[in-house]
Design an enzyme around this catalytic site. Structure first.
Site, short mmCIF file in Angstrom:
data_model
loop_
_atom_site.label_atom_id
_atom_site.label_comp_id
_atom_site.label_asym_id
_atom_site.label_seq_id
_atom_site.Cartn_x
_atom_site.Cartn_y
_atom_site.Cartn_z
N ARG A 49 1.18 -1.18 -0.11
CA ARG A 49 -0.01 -0.03 -0.15
C ARG A 49 1.46 1.21 -0.19
O ARG A 49 0.53 2.12 -0.55
CB ARG A 49 -1.05 0.01 1.03
CG ARG A 49 -1.73 1.61 1.40
CD ARG A 49 -3.06 1.12 2.34
NE ARG A 49 -2.62 0.39 3.35
CZ ARG A 49 -2.38 0.54 3.96
NH1 ARG A 49 -1.37 1.70 5.06
NH2 ARG A 49 -2.17 -0.54 5.63
N TYR A 101 -16.89 17.72 -14.25
CA TYR A 101 -16.93 15.89 -15.15
C TYR A 101 -18.12 15.77 -14.06
O TYR A 101 -18.14 16.10 -13.11
CB TYR A 101 -15.78 14.92 -14.50
CG TYR A 101 -17.17 13.35 -14.84
CD1 TYR A 101 -16.19 12.60 -15.43
CD2 TYR A 101 -15.27 13.03 -13.35
CE1 TYR A 101 -16.88 11.48 -15.84
CE2 TYR A 101 -16.10 11.44 -13.41
CZ TYR A 101 -16.53 10.73 -14.45
OH TYR A 101 -16.46 9.49 -14.20
N ASP A 175 -7.32 19.33 -13.75
CA ASP A 175 -7.90 18.06 -14.33
C ASP A 175 -7.42 18.33 -16.18
O ASP A 175 -8.24 19.06 -16.91
CB ASP A 175 -9.51 18.12 -14.12
CG ASP A 175 -9.90 16.41 -14.22
OD1 ASP A 175 -9.46 15.37 -15.39
OD2 ASP A 175 -11.03 16.11 -14.23
N LYS A 200 -9.17 6.54 -18.95
CA LYS A 200 -9.58 7.92 -20.79
C LYS A 200 -8.03 7.80 -21.40
O LYS A 200 -7.42 6.22 -21.78
CB LYS A 200 -9.83 8.88 -20.36
CG LYS A 200 -10.73 9.19 -19.05
CD LYS A 200 -11.57 8.23 -19.14
CE LYS A 200 -12.64 8.37 -17.58
NZ LYS A 200 -13.21 9.78 -17.13
C1 LIG Z 1 -13.90 9.45 -16.06
C2 LIG Z 1 -13.18 11.56 -15.26
C3 LIG Z 1 -12.83 11.23 -14.57
C4 LIG Z 1 -13.19 10.43 -13.06
O1 LIG Z 1 -12.22 9.59 -12.66
P1 LIG Z 1 -11.82 7.94 -13.52
O2 LIG Z 1 -10.35 7.35 -13.45
O3 LIG Z 1 -13.26 7.64 -14.31
O4 LIG Z 1 -12.37 7.84 -11.22
C5 LIG Z 1 -12.21 12.94 -13.68
N1 LIG Z 1 -12.35 13.43 -15.00
C6 LIG Z 1 -12.94 13.60 -16.02
C7 LIG Z 1 -12.83 14.86 -16.63
C8 LIG Z 1 -13.11 12.60 -16.88
O5 LIG Z 1 -13.51 12.15 -17.56
#
Ligand SMILES: *Cc1c(COP(=O)(O)O)cnc(C)c1O
Length: 382
Positions: A49, A101, A175, A200
């Site tokens: 961890r 998001y 982000d 993504k």
């Molecule tokens: C999918 C997404 C998230 C969340 O990420 P996860 O890996 O699904 O927890 C946050 N910000 C954006 C812009 C996203 O597309």
């Protein structure tokens, strides 16, 4: 040492051959603990961890790609976001760029408001609104650019100057999931923290869920590192390996995603059933000049609105053959979805609510003619 280009870093940064065996690919260290030579005498790893060599490689890779000093990996993008929010105290104010998001909005609104944090939403394109919203209690401005799902742009350098000029000196967290560090590096433009859903584009193959953070500040890094271990939302080594593998082709994929998305946006803009197209590099985008200044290319995300509203949007989303009807984005395969009913359902009734006639595409790297033909056929049914 000369500074390597992005493409070279994507393939090599954080991933030197394995020191034990010379393996060119970072091994998947599938272990929960590490044998110690004597009490407290070990090779830098005690318990998985706290640390894992496959995770270390990934953390070093994202730090290099974002031009940051430190990287941290988490079990998901939301776990990364959650860890940042845990550094604040009840009563703190957090400014949020509108159009974030849906899961981020859900975490802030449905969970952390309960702990006494205050979230205020501002339009990232409205500098005066941003200045007006900054208070003595503002601890962070959290934003996305391009935004999800409307592909709005935030001028990161100008925002950084504006926020840093305010006496509270709030953190700026970006982000960077949609753009990836190949298109823009927010730390270089004045942001303090970059967050990714590596699920993504960084992973790129729709086969792992993982989150990443990159930053420069040593003190904040120590705090986040403490929380990574203390709260324990860490990714497994197999998922770290998959994201490392994905990162090696990030630049190749992003160029093709953008090439295909640009062609798809041109096709949609000319279609009689489409009322509006959202794509940062499209001539109709009100911030195209900023997009071209801030981003290497327009990325792979395209949203559009149908003249026929929700009913037509549903027909298109359910009528494609190659575009799969699915949430998520950033994989090699093309996806289609309706944000109001799917990814952004949690924003219903809030100021961030999305039009039910909006369709979002994650344009993949298939042949562009096949993608356009697929959309054309689906639009005929609408
Ligand atoms: C999918 C997404 C998230 C969340 O990420 P996860 O890996 O699904 O927890 C946050 N910000 C954006 C812009 C996203 O597309």
């Amino acid at each position: 040492m000369p500074e390597d280009h992005f493409e070279t870093l994507a393939i090599h940064a954080g991933q030197p051959p394995d020191p034990e065996t010379g393996a060119v690919m970072t091994p998947i260290y599938q272990t929960s603990t590490y044998a110690q030579e004597g009490v407290g005498k070990h090779k830098g790893y005690e318990y998985a961890r706290t640390g894992n060599p496959t995770r270390t490689a990934l953390q070093n890779a994202i730090a290099a790609l974002e031009s940051g000093k430190h990287g941290l990996a988490f079990a998901s993008g939301m776990a990364a976001t959650d860890t940042i929010i845990r550094t604040f105290n009840p009563g703190d104010h957090i400014l949020v760029g509108g159009d974030v998001y849906g899961g981020t909005f859900r975490l802030f609104d449905k969970e952390y408001r309960r702990f006494g944090l205050e979230f205020r939403y501002v339009n990232v394109a409205d500098l005066d609104a941003l200045k007006g919203a900054l208070t003595a209690k503002t601890r962070m401005f959290w934003l996305e650019t391009p935004t999800n799902p409307h592909l709005g742009l935030a001028d990161l350098a100008t925002i950084a100057k504006t926020v840093k000029a305010h006496p509270t000196n709030a953190l700026i967290a970006v982000d960077n999931t949609f753009a990836t560090p190949y298109l823009q590096q927010p730390l270089k433009l004045g942001a303090d923290v970059v967050v990714h859903s590596a699920t993504k584009y960084l992973g790129g193959h729709s086969d792992a869920v993982l989150g990443l953070i990159a930053l420069n500040d040593d003190k904040l890094y120590e705090r986040l590192l403490f929380l990574q271990n203390a709260a324990g939302a860490v990714p497994g080594p197999m998922d770290c390996f998959l994201i490392l593998r994905g990162i090696k082709t990030l630049h190749l994929r992003m160029d093709r995603h953008a090439q295909n998305a640009a062609a798809v946006s041109e096709f949609l803009a000319a279609h009689p059933k489409v009322s509006k197209v959202y794509y940062p590099f499209h001539s109709s985008h009100p911030q195209r000049e900023l997009a071209q200044r801030q981003m290497r290319n327009g990325g792979g995300m395209v949203s559009f609105e149908l003249k026929g509203g929700e009913a037509a949007a549903r027909k298109v989303a359910e009528g494609t053959r190659i575009f799969a009807l699915a949430e998520s984005l950033g994989g090699v395969e093309s996806l289609i979805e309706l944000p109001a009913a799917m990814t952004h359902l949690s924003t219903a009734g809030s100021p961030l609510e999305v039009s039910p006639g909006l369709v979002r595409l994650s344009v993949g790297v298939e042949h562009v003619d096949d993608l356009v033909a697929d959309l054309d056929a689906a639009l005929k049914k609408a």
